[in-house]
Enzyme design. Structure first.
Site, short mmCIF file in Angstrom:
data_model
loop_
_atom_site.label_atom_id
_atom_site.label_comp_id
_atom_site.label_asym_id
_atom_site.label_seq_id
_atom_site.Cartn_x
_atom_site.Cartn_y
_atom_site.Cartn_z
CD GLN A 165 -2.84 -1.44 2.38
OE1 GLN A 165 -2.53 -0.79 3.28
NE2 GLN A 165 -3.70 -2.31 2.52
CG ASP A 305 -5.54 -9.72 2.48
OD1 ASP A 305 -4.69 -9.36 3.59
OD2 ASP A 305 -5.91 -8.74 1.90
CE LYS A 332 -1.48 -7.66 5.22
NZ LYS A 332 -1.34 -6.68 3.90
NE ARG A 336 -5.69 -10.42 8.95
CZ ARG A 336 -5.98 -9.77 7.58
NH1 ARG A 336 -5.50 -9.70 6.53
NH2 ARG A 336 -7.09 -8.87 7.77
NE ARG A 377 -8.40 -9.97 3.85
CZ ARG A 377 -9.58 -9.66 3.00
NH1 ARG A 377 -10.54 -10.80 2.80
NH2 ARG A 377 -9.40 -8.76 2.33
#
Length: 423
Positions: A165, A305, A332, A336, A377
């Site tokens: 990003q 992701d 994230k 995760r 997620r």
């Protein structure tokens, strides 16, 4: 909100909603353009709505008409916002928005929810400063809240793009800077997301040079023309149904998926096929049926992701599954890697946490109470685990699914899953 899941079969046809990544990019490109744009079949979710509100705050006029957004752009000259801009939970919107704000005069202040205020921005703030504007963290920790003061002028900067990003934000906004921009990329994770941004630049006729993702040259003084686009389906959202089919032996036909699209998470289908699932592309649909899965060693750098869902898949694959080279999964909405290891262990998974990934061995899962940590997620991946675990699984912070996939529970329920929400 709680999500209650019991072991059950699910199969059928599912129309996958529009891509979050494409929707947010389309909103920013349309806002940066001069004139009226139309965005057909956008994702309507919390993250996408955050992007709408940020673009409005910077001067774009955006109206929802049936299944499309009509956007009147501000032609690369954003307004000074009337108030602090709150991006909610959308990291993409924050990183794109702060550089867009730096195209204009005056100061803008950006913040977000608790998770957003923990996510790093330092390399992007440095790049903004190097290119002639001012940007700083109010807590001097490289995280939101941040203050941005224009205007960007152009020049040369380095970027450590631990998340894609950062680089995408520069690529989206730098064509509108008066002078040319040179970007030296010292590290780049998640290359497919940069490819998606470059796909948009190509579509809009922007002049740039890409030297093996190490150096980018972007010509300054360009303009975005209005656009009329249809947003393709989201492969990141399709991942949960693909994994459910693969581990349960059932079949899903997932509609509204374009295998020619640059989204990186389409790789999940080839990975699951390599593990043993049966996959067939039928035009803009993908048919996937479960079969006995075998563990594999998978480089996840391009598709971070997908890590939570693939961790669940690993629990149902023979032997050992290694998910590697994805350190950015720790920055994230949650860490995760740690969260999925922690929660799957509660269910009885034989899983080991690595610095840059996970090692999972075939396991028999049992339902229990789980924490979703407000990460969409994570919540959806644990729901898939619960559908294939003995007994009942209860996951907290179920409202997080609204960030990217508000119809997730309804779609699974219609396909036969024993899944419901409650307060």
């Amino acid at each position: 909100m709680l999500l209650k899941v019991r072991k059950s079969k699910a199969s059928g046809n599912v129309r996958i909603p529009g891509s979050k990544s494409h929707t947010i990019r389309a909103l920013f490109f349309a806002s940066l353009a001069e004139g009226k744009s139309e965005i057909q079949s956008p994702l309507i979710s919390d993250d996408a709505l955050s992007a709408v509100e940020v673009c409005r705050a910077l001067g774009a006029k955006i109206e929802k008409e049936d299944d499309k957004y009509v956007v009147e752009g501000f032609g690369g000259n954003p307004e000074v916002p009337e108030d602090v801009i709150n991006v909610g939970n959308s990291g993409t919107t924050l990183r794109f928005g702060i550089m867009t704000a730096a195209l204009g005069d005056g100061c803008s202040v950006f913040t977000g929810d608790r998770q957003i205020r923990q996510r790093p921005l330092g390399p992007l703030l440095c790049a903004i400063n190097n290119l002639g504007a001012e940007a700083f963290s109010t807590r001097n920790n490289g995280r939101a809240p941040v203050v941005v003061k224009g205007k960007l002028k152009g020049g040369r900067t380095e970027i450590d793009s631990v998340t894609s990003q950062y680089l995408s934000s520069i690529l989206i906004n730098s064509p509108l800077i008066p002078l040319d921009t040179e970007v030296i990329v010292t590290r780049l994770n998640e290359v497919p997301y940069v490819d998606m941004t470059l796909w948009w630049l190509d579509k809009l006729g922007i002049k740039y040079e890409n030297h093996d993702y190490k150096t980018f040259y972007i010509k300054g003084g360009q303009r975005y023309r209005p656009l009329n686009v249809t947003i393709p389906g989201d492969f990141s959202s399709a991942t949960f149904f693909a994994v459910q089919a693969a581990i349960s032996g059932e079949e899903f036909v997932l509609d509204n998926l374009d295998m020619t699209d640059p989204q990186g998470d389409k790789m999940v289908f080839s990975i699951l096929e390599d593990m043993g699932a049966k996959v067939k592309v039928e035009g803009k649909s993908v048919r996937i049926k479960g079969c006995e899965l075998v563990g594999r060693e998978i480089d996840m750098n391009a598709i971070p992701d997908a890590l939570p869902a693939m961790a669940v898949a690993g629990c149902f694959a023979k032997g050992e599954t290694k998910l590697l080279n994805v350190p950015q999964a720790r920055i994230k909405e949650t860490d995760r890697i740690h969260v999925m290891c922690e929660q799957l262990k509660k269910m009885g998974a034989d899983i080991t946490e690595l610095e840059d990934g996970l090692v999972i061995r075939e396991s028999r899962l049992k339902g229990c109470k789980l924490e979703g940590y407000g990460d969409h997620r994570v919540v959806m991946s644990l729901a898939i685990a619960g559908l294939n675990a003995e007994g009942e699984t209860v996951i907290d912070t179920a409202e997080a699914v609204n960030v990217t996939f508000p119809d997730f529970v309804n779609f699974l329920s219609r396909c036969g899953a024993d899944i419901s929400t409650c307060e």
